[in-house]
Design an enzyme around this catalytic site. Structure first.
Site, PDB file in Angstrom:
ATOM      1  N   GLY A  48      -6.705  -2.349  24.026  1.00  9.02           N
ATOM      2  CA  GLY A  48      -5.266  -2.134  24.127  1.00  9.02           C
ATOM      3  C   GLY A  48      -4.481  -3.123  24.965  1.00  9.02           C
ATOM      4  N   ASP A 106      -3.207   7.420  31.480  1.00 13.14           N
ATOM      5  CA  ASP A 106      -2.766   8.746  31.044  1.00 13.14           C
ATOM      6  C   ASP A 106      -3.285   9.768  32.073  1.00 13.14           C
ATOM      7  OD1 ASP A 106      -2.034  10.933  29.524  1.00 13.14           O
ATOM      8  OD2 ASP A 106      -3.351  10.543  27.855  1.00 13.14           O
TER       9      ASP A 106
HETATM   10  P1  5GP Z   1      -6.865   8.244  30.327  1.00 13.00           P
HETATM   11  O1  5GP Z   1      -6.515   9.672  29.999  1.00 13.00           O
HETATM   12  O2  5GP Z   1      -8.340   8.099  30.571  1.00 13.00           O
HETATM   13  O3  5GP Z   1      -6.021   7.715  31.454  1.00 13.00           O
HETATM   14  O4  5GP Z   1      -6.465   7.409  29.035  1.00 13.00           O
HETATM   15  C1  5GP Z   1      -7.461   6.855  28.256  1.00 13.00           C
HETATM   16  C2  5GP Z   1      -7.010   6.140  27.022  1.00 13.00           C
HETATM   17  O5  5GP Z   1      -6.289   7.042  26.183  1.00 13.00           O
HETATM   18  C3  5GP Z   1      -6.103   4.958  27.164  1.00 13.00           C
HETATM   19  O6  5GP Z   1      -6.764   3.779  27.555  1.00 13.00           O
HETATM   20  C4  5GP Z   1      -5.605   4.857  25.728  1.00 13.00           C
HETATM   21  O7  5GP Z   1      -6.565   4.207  24.932  1.00 13.00           O
HETATM   22  C5  5GP Z   1      -5.514   6.301  25.302  1.00 13.00           C
HETATM   23  N1  5GP Z   1      -4.122   6.791  25.362  1.00 13.00           N
HETATM   24  C6  5GP Z   1      -3.582   7.640  26.251  1.00 13.00           C
HETATM   25  N2  5GP Z   1      -2.289   7.888  25.961  1.00 13.00           N
HETATM   26  C7  5GP Z   1      -2.012   7.150  24.863  1.00 13.00           C
HETATM   27  C8  5GP Z   1      -0.810   6.962  24.064  1.00 13.00           C
HETATM   28  O8  5GP Z   1       0.262   7.525  24.295  1.00 13.00           O
HETATM   29  N3  5GP Z   1      -0.925   6.116  23.009  1.00 13.00           N
HETATM   30  C9  5GP Z   1      -2.069   5.465  22.681  1.00 13.00           C
HETATM   31  N4  5GP Z   1      -2.049   4.659  21.626  1.00 13.00           N
HETATM   32  N5  5GP Z   1      -3.217   5.613  23.399  1.00 13.00           N
HETATM   33  C10 5GP Z   1      -3.166   6.454  24.476  1.00 13.00           C
END
Ligand code: 5GP
Length: 178
Positions: A48, A106
């Site tokens: 990403g 996230d």
């Molecule tokens: P975490 O919850 O571990 O912080 O997020 C992990 C991964 O979830 C991010 O690196 C991303 O790949 C995916 N992610 C979280 N929110 C979004 C979003 O709103 N859009 C997209 N495309 N991916 C997301």
């Protein structure tokens, strides 16, 4: 309001190219100031981050290096959901000032796991730069040092971020239509 369809979902325009560039310039300038006299090693987390990394690094005026990793969450043959391996690290991190480049933070699970793994590699310092942060979803105590944009807890696509593999090539950021 411009709308696009990616696979089976409709998204509406959320952030323009100009807004994205301007927000990245702000954190690049802060990094340039914070790291004066240092030679940071940026580590981009694929897939990403590739557009964010490309735009940020061109605003960095320091002597610096950039490398990329992919995260894997496998134990044996099964995905654990927890990152336990960084693939592609091609240089020693010993004594280095590391700046991790993420597309989005996230819940913070991924970045926390990455920091845990990097801390074992003998880095001098580790900071985090992310294109997007969802403050309402973020559940960890670890400090996110450089944030281009804080966004609501909604699904976004474009500018490197995908929906089921698609949409990474979209120039702007789009948000899922309610
Ligand atoms: P975490 O919850 O571990 O912080 O997020 C992990 C991964 O979830 C991010 O690196 C991303 O790949 C995916 N992610 C979280 N929110 C979004 C979003 O709103 N859009 C997209 N495309 N991916 C997301």
């Amino acid at each position: 309001m411009r709308e696009i369809t990616v696979l089976d979902k409709t998204f509406k325009l959320f952030k323009s190219e100009d807004e994205i560039r301007a927000s990245i310039k702000v954190i690049a300038e802060t990094i340039n100031t914070d790291y004066q006299g240092k030679t940071p090693l940026f580590i981009g987390v694929l897939n990403g981050c590739f557009l964010f990394a490309a735009d940020l690094i061109r605003e960095i005026s320091l002597d610096c290096e950039i490398s990329f990793v992919k995260v894997a969450s496998y134990k044996g043959m099964k995905s654990t959901g927890e990152v336990n391996q960084l693939i592609g690290l091609d240089r020693s991190l010993e004594g280095r000032d590391i700046i991790i480049l993420e597309d989005i933070v996230d819940t913070g699970n991924t970045i926390e796991n990455i920091v845990d793994l990097l801390e074992k590699a003998g880095c001098k310092s580790i900071r985090i730069a992310t294109f997007l942060l969802k403050p309402e979803a973020y559940k960890k105590s670890i400090n996110i040092d450089y944030v281009s944009m804080e966004i609501p807890n909604k699904f976004v696509v474009g500018y490197g971020l995908d929906y089921d593999g698609f949409g990474r090539n979209i120039k702007e950021l789009f948000v899922l239509k309610d």
